[in-house]
Design a protein around this motif. Structure first.
Motif, PDB file in Angstrom:
ATOM      1  N   VAL A 276       9.535   6.973   2.543  1.00 24.78           N
ATOM      2  CA  VAL A 276       8.909   5.896   1.784  1.00 24.78           C
ATOM      3  C   VAL A 276       8.040   5.076   2.735  1.00 24.78           C
ATOM      4  CG1 VAL A 276       9.284   3.761   0.492  1.00 24.78           C
ATOM      5  CG2 VAL A 276      10.728   5.741   0.046  1.00 24.78           C
ATOM      6  N   VAL A 277       6.783   4.903   2.398  1.00 26.63           N
ATOM      7  CA  VAL A 277       5.877   4.033   3.148  1.00 26.63           C
ATOM      8  C   VAL A 277       5.696   2.742   2.361  1.00 26.63           C
ATOM      9  CG1 VAL A 277       3.534   3.691   4.019  1.00 26.63           C
ATOM     10  CG2 VAL A 277       4.653   5.913   4.288  1.00 26.63           C
ATOM     11  N   ALA A 278       6.108   1.633   2.958  1.00 27.36           N
ATOM     12  CA  ALA A 278       5.904   0.312   2.361  1.00 27.36           C
ATOM     13  C   ALA A 278       4.653  -0.294   2.988  1.00 27.36           C
ATOM     14  CB  ALA A 278       7.120  -0.572   2.593  1.00 27.36           C
ATOM     15  N   ASP A 279       3.567  -0.281   2.231  1.00 25.69           N
ATOM     16  CA  ASP A 279       2.276  -0.718   2.765  1.00 25.69           C
ATOM     17  C   ASP A 279       2.098  -2.209   2.532  1.00 25.69           C
ATOM     18  OD1 ASP A 279      -0.359  -0.527   3.836  1.00 25.69           O
ATOM     19  OD2 ASP A 279      -1.090  -0.689   1.779  1.00 25.69           O
ATOM     20  N   ASN A 280       1.970  -2.940   3.631  1.00 23.74           N
ATOM     21  CA  ASN A 280       1.851  -4.399   3.588  1.00 23.74           C
ATOM     22  C   ASN A 280       0.418  -4.832   3.295  1.00 23.74           C
ATOM     23  OD1 ASN A 280       4.318  -5.850   3.923  1.00 23.74           O
ATOM     24  ND2 ASN A 280       4.468  -5.108   6.029  1.00 23.74           N
ATOM     25  N   ALA A 281      -0.075  -4.457   2.115  1.00 23.94           N
ATOM     26  CA  ALA A 281      -1.396  -4.896   1.645  1.00 23.94           C
ATOM     27  C   ALA A 281      -2.504  -4.537   2.632  1.00 23.94           C
ATOM     28  CB  ALA A 281      -1.400  -6.398   1.347  1.00 23.94           C
ATOM     29  N   SER A 282      -2.517  -3.298   3.092  1.00 21.60           N
ATOM     30  CA  SER A 282      -3.562  -2.859   4.025  1.00 21.60           C
ATOM     31  C   SER A 282      -4.945  -2.989   3.397  1.00 21.60           C
ATOM     32  CB  SER A 282      -3.325  -1.400   4.432  1.00 21.60           C
ATOM     33  OG  SER A 282      -2.196  -1.280   5.258  1.00 21.60           O
ATOM     34  N   THR A 283      -5.918  -3.318   4.250  1.00 24.11           N
ATOM     35  CA  THR A 283      -7.308  -3.407   3.802  1.00 24.11           C
ATOM     36  C   THR A 283      -8.160  -2.284   4.387  1.00 24.11           C
ATOM     37  OG1 THR A 283      -7.787  -4.950   5.606  1.00 24.11           O
ATOM     38  CG2 THR A 283      -7.181  -5.903   3.482  1.00 24.11           C
ATOM     39  N   ASP A 284      -7.529  -1.381   5.163  1.00 22.95           N
ATOM     40  CA  ASP A 284      -8.269  -0.227   5.675  1.00 22.95           C
ATOM     41  C   ASP A 284      -8.083   0.942   4.697  1.00 22.95           C
ATOM     42  OD1 ASP A 284      -5.682   0.602   6.098  1.00 22.95           O
ATOM     43  OD2 ASP A 284      -5.877   0.925   8.257  1.00 22.95           O
ATOM     44  N   ASP A 285      -8.162   2.164   5.177  1.00 21.53           N
ATOM     45  CA  ASP A 285      -8.090   3.325   4.288  1.00 21.53           C
ATOM     46  C   ASP A 285      -6.674   3.889   4.160  1.00 21.53           C
ATOM     47  OD1 ASP A 285      -7.926   4.243   6.891  1.00 21.53           O
ATOM     48  OD2 ASP A 285      -9.022   6.097   6.471  1.00 21.53           O
ATOM     49  N   THR A 286      -5.662   3.080   4.456  1.00 25.13           N
ATOM     50  CA  THR A 286      -4.284   3.566   4.445  1.00 25.13           C
ATOM     51  C   THR A 286      -3.908   4.198   3.116  1.00 25.13           C
ATOM     52  OG1 THR A 286      -3.455   2.056   6.155  1.00 25.13           O
ATOM     53  CG2 THR A 286      -1.864   2.841   4.527  1.00 25.13           C
ATOM     54  N   ARG A 287      -4.161   3.529   2.031  1.00 21.56           N
ATOM     55  CA  ARG A 287      -3.698   4.034   0.733  1.00 21.56           C
ATOM     56  C   ARG A 287      -4.481   5.273   0.321  1.00 21.56           C
ATOM     57  NH1 ARG A 287      -2.202  -1.648  -2.514  1.00 21.56           N
ATOM     58  NH2 ARG A 287      -1.083  -2.544  -0.738  1.00 21.56           N
ATOM     59  N   ALA A 288      -5.755   5.294   0.617  1.00 23.75           N
ATOM     60  CA  ALA A 288      -6.548   6.486   0.297  1.00 23.75           C
ATOM     61  C   ALA A 288      -6.074   7.674   1.129  1.00 23.75           C
ATOM     62  CB  ALA A 288      -8.029   6.211   0.552  1.00 23.75           C
ATOM     63  N   LEU A 289      -5.790   7.432   2.403  1.00 26.02           N
ATOM     64  CA  LEU A 289      -5.305   8.507   3.268  1.00 26.02           C
ATOM     65  C   LEU A 289      -3.972   9.054   2.765  1.00 26.02           C
ATOM     66  CD1 LEU A 289      -5.342   8.993   7.000  1.00 26.02           C
ATOM     67  CD2 LEU A 289      -3.100   8.654   5.978  1.00 26.02           C
ATOM     68  N   LEU A 290      -3.070   8.179   2.381  1.00 24.39           N
ATOM     69  CA  LEU A 290      -1.769   8.621   1.885  1.00 24.39           C
ATOM     70  C   LEU A 290      -1.918   9.480   0.632  1.00 24.39           C
ATOM     71  CD1 LEU A 290       0.234   5.328   2.454  1.00 24.39           C
ATOM     72  CD2 LEU A 290       0.640   7.500   3.606  1.00 24.39           C
ATOM     73  N   ALA A 291      -2.771   9.041  -0.275  1.00 24.03           N
ATOM     74  CA  ALA A 291      -2.961   9.804  -1.512  1.00 24.03           C
ATOM     75  C   ALA A 291      -3.620  11.155  -1.239  1.00 24.03           C
ATOM     76  CB  ALA A 291      -3.810   8.986  -2.484  1.00 24.03           C
ATOM     77  N   ARG A 292      -4.530  11.186  -0.280  1.00 29.46           N
ATOM     78  CA  ARG A 292      -5.288  12.407  -0.010  1.00 29.46           C
ATOM     79  C   ARG A 292      -4.510  13.414   0.831  1.00 29.46           C
ATOM     80  NH1 ARG A 292      -9.009  10.030   2.472  1.00 29.46           N
ATOM     81  NH2 ARG A 292      -8.439  10.542   4.616  1.00 29.46           N
ATOM     82  N   GLU A 293      -3.841  12.944   1.879  1.00 33.23           N
ATOM     83  CA  GLU A 293      -3.249  13.859   2.857  1.00 33.23           C
ATOM     84  C   GLU A 293      -1.725  13.956   2.775  1.00 33.23           C
ATOM     85  OE1 GLU A 293      -4.636  13.545   6.856  1.00 33.23           O
ATOM     86  OE2 GLU A 293      -6.659  12.905   6.261  1.00 33.23           O
ATOM     87  N   PHE A 294      -1.080  12.988   2.154  1.00 37.47           N
ATOM     88  CA  PHE A 294       0.382  12.987   2.136  1.00 37.47           C
ATOM     89  C   PHE A 294       0.922  12.712   0.735  1.00 37.47           C
ATOM     90  CE2 PHE A 294      -1.061  11.606   6.352  1.00 37.47           C
ATOM     91  CZ  PHE A 294      -0.458  12.566   7.157  1.00 37.47           C
ATOM     92  N   PRO A 295       0.565  13.540  -0.227  1.00 39.24           N
ATOM     93  CA  PRO A 295       1.013  13.291  -1.600  1.00 39.24           C
ATOM     94  C   PRO A 295       2.518  13.384  -1.765  1.00 39.24           C
ATOM     95  CG  PRO A 295       0.023  15.474  -1.400  1.00 39.24           C
ATOM     96  CD  PRO A 295      -0.248  14.775  -0.116  1.00 39.24           C
ATOM     97  N   GLN A 296       3.211  14.042  -0.844  1.00 42.77           N
ATOM     98  CA  GLN A 296       4.662  14.179  -0.940  1.00 42.77           C
ATOM     99  C   GLN A 296       5.404  12.934  -0.478  1.00 42.77           C
ATOM    100  OE1 GLN A 296       2.613  15.169   1.496  1.00 42.77           O
ATOM    101  NE2 GLN A 296       3.631  16.713   2.780  1.00 42.77           N
ATOM    102  N   VAL A 297       4.691  11.960   0.097  1.00 40.45           N
ATOM    103  CA  VAL A 297       5.297  10.727   0.593  1.00 40.45           C
ATOM    104  C   VAL A 297       5.228   9.658  -0.490  1.00 40.45           C
ATOM    105  CG1 VAL A 297       5.034   8.869   2.283  1.00 40.45           C
ATOM    106  CG2 VAL A 297       4.783  11.252   2.998  1.00 40.45           C
ATOM    107  N   ARG A 298       6.335   8.990  -0.717  1.00 37.81           N
ATOM    108  CA  ARG A 298       6.367   7.915  -1.707  1.00 37.81           C
ATOM    109  C   ARG A 298       5.758   6.651  -1.105  1.00 37.81           C
ATOM    110  NH1 ARG A 298      11.845   5.896  -4.841  1.00 37.81           N
ATOM    111  NH2 ARG A 298      10.845   4.377  -6.229  1.00 37.81           N
ATOM    112  N   VAL A 299       4.900   5.980  -1.859  1.00 40.12           N
ATOM    113  CA  VAL A 299       4.188   4.804  -1.356  1.00 40.12           C
ATOM    114  C   VAL A 299       4.541   3.587  -2.204  1.00 40.12           C
ATOM    115  CG1 VAL A 299       1.950   3.785  -0.813  1.00 40.12           C
ATOM    116  CG2 VAL A 299       2.297   6.268  -0.565  1.00 40.12           C
ATOM    117  N   LEU A 300       4.926   2.507  -1.531  1.00 36.51           N
ATOM    118  CA  LEU A 300       5.102   1.218  -2.184  1.00 36.51           C
ATOM    119  C   LEU A 300       3.916   0.350  -1.778  1.00 36.51           C
ATOM    120  CD1 LEU A 300       8.897   0.506  -1.500  1.00 36.51           C
ATOM    121  CD2 LEU A 300       7.863   1.595  -3.496  1.00 36.51           C
TER     122      LEU A 300
END
Length: 291
Positions: free
Chosen positions: A36-60
């Motif tokens: 589980v990745v708990a993203d603290n309101a990142s303003t870079d490309d963190t969320r896009a990267l997670l969706a694109r390259e790590f779809p098996q990882v759960r994102v909060l």
């Protein structure tokens, strides 16, 4: 292979490149932990990267920066009995989570396990390893390893029920030197906190300057004293920081931030049980610090 009973929680903010490296290491582990990745309101490309390259990882996707409390969101999202913490610059050695599982399975009172940390590509031992291994609190018959009251968050594994029972990382501290307070709260509720060097974590911290870090550390060490230690102790630590603040800008900044947060700390104040306070005093005497 079935998933291990240890899940992994990563709190991150604006560190997408390092996060990607960490995730590749974690996803290659033989234990195949749920992540589980708990993203603290990142303003870079963190969320896009997670969706694109790590779809098996759960994102909060947290709506604002919660600091260390992001880990608690991750713990609540997982349903594994044990939870390992990584940062976006740290990961676990192959087999480490399996060994941690055995320790928790064999020792029902174990609440938190502090691993041995190897730093950088050279895998140099973190100096904290020796501090923890030499803890004067010694061993307990119903716990593995050496009893401690401190740890490195990104190299720790918790029993989920114990972590939630203790309340997790404290909101008054936000981030930085947050570990000692959690160790106090676990021990105060009867949970064991130990260092087990056979469980190994890797830490690759960024080499750039962190100019605000010393002030944050001193602030949170003092707030921890006000939250849990006897009032004379907290007052003495405050006087010492005030004396340093006369000549040291970092100490002055730490003192100002402490005073801003002090009302909240006093509202949440809960003195340690006498036997845990004695252990904390022993560690203070042994090393002149809070671990």
């Amino acid at each position: 292979m079935e998933h291990t009973p240890v899940g992994v929680v990563i709190a991150t903010r604006n560190r997408s490149a390092g996060l990607a490296v960490t995730l590749r290491h974690l996803l290659a582990l033989p234990e195949r932990p749920e992540i589980v990745v708990a993203d603290n309101a990142s303003t870079d490309d963190t969320r896009a990267l997670l969706a694109r390259e790590f779809p098996q990882v759960r994102v909060l996707s947290l709506p604002f920066n919660r600091g260390a409390l992001a880990r608690t969101h991750g713990v609540r999202a997982l349903h594994t009995p044990y939870v390992a913490f990584s940062d976006d610059d740290s990961w676990w050695a192959p087999g480490a989570l399996a060994r941690a599982t055995r320790h928790f399975d064999d020792h029902p009172r174990l609440g938190l396990l502090a691993a041995r940390t190897l730093v950088g590509p050279e895998q140099e031992p973190d100096p904290l390893n020796k501090v923890l291994a030499d803890s004067p609190l010694g061993e307990a018959t119903d716990l593995p390893g050496t009893q401690v009251l401190g740890f490195l968050a990104c190299a720790s594994v918790v029993r989920r029920t114990a972590y939630l029972d203790a309340g997790g990382f404290h909101p008054v501290l936000f981030f930085g030197a947050e570990e000692t307070l959690l160790a106090y709260d676990l021990a105060a509720r009867g949970w064991g906190v130990t260092h087990c060097p056979d469980v190994v974590a890797h830490h690759h911290p960024a080499s750039g300057p962190r100019p605000d870090r010393p002030a944050v550390m001193r602030r949170n060490e003092l707030l921890t004293a006000w939250l849990r230690r006897p009032l004379p102790y907290a007052l003495a630590r405050t006087r010492a920081l005030a004396a340093d603040a006369r000549r040291d800008p970092q100490a002055r900044h730490a003192l100002n931030e402490t005073l801003t947060r002090l009302p909240a700390a006093l509202r949440a104040r809960r003195a340690l049980p006498p036997h845990i306070e004695r252990a904390a005093r022993l560690l203070d005497t042994d090393r002149g610090g809070t671990r």
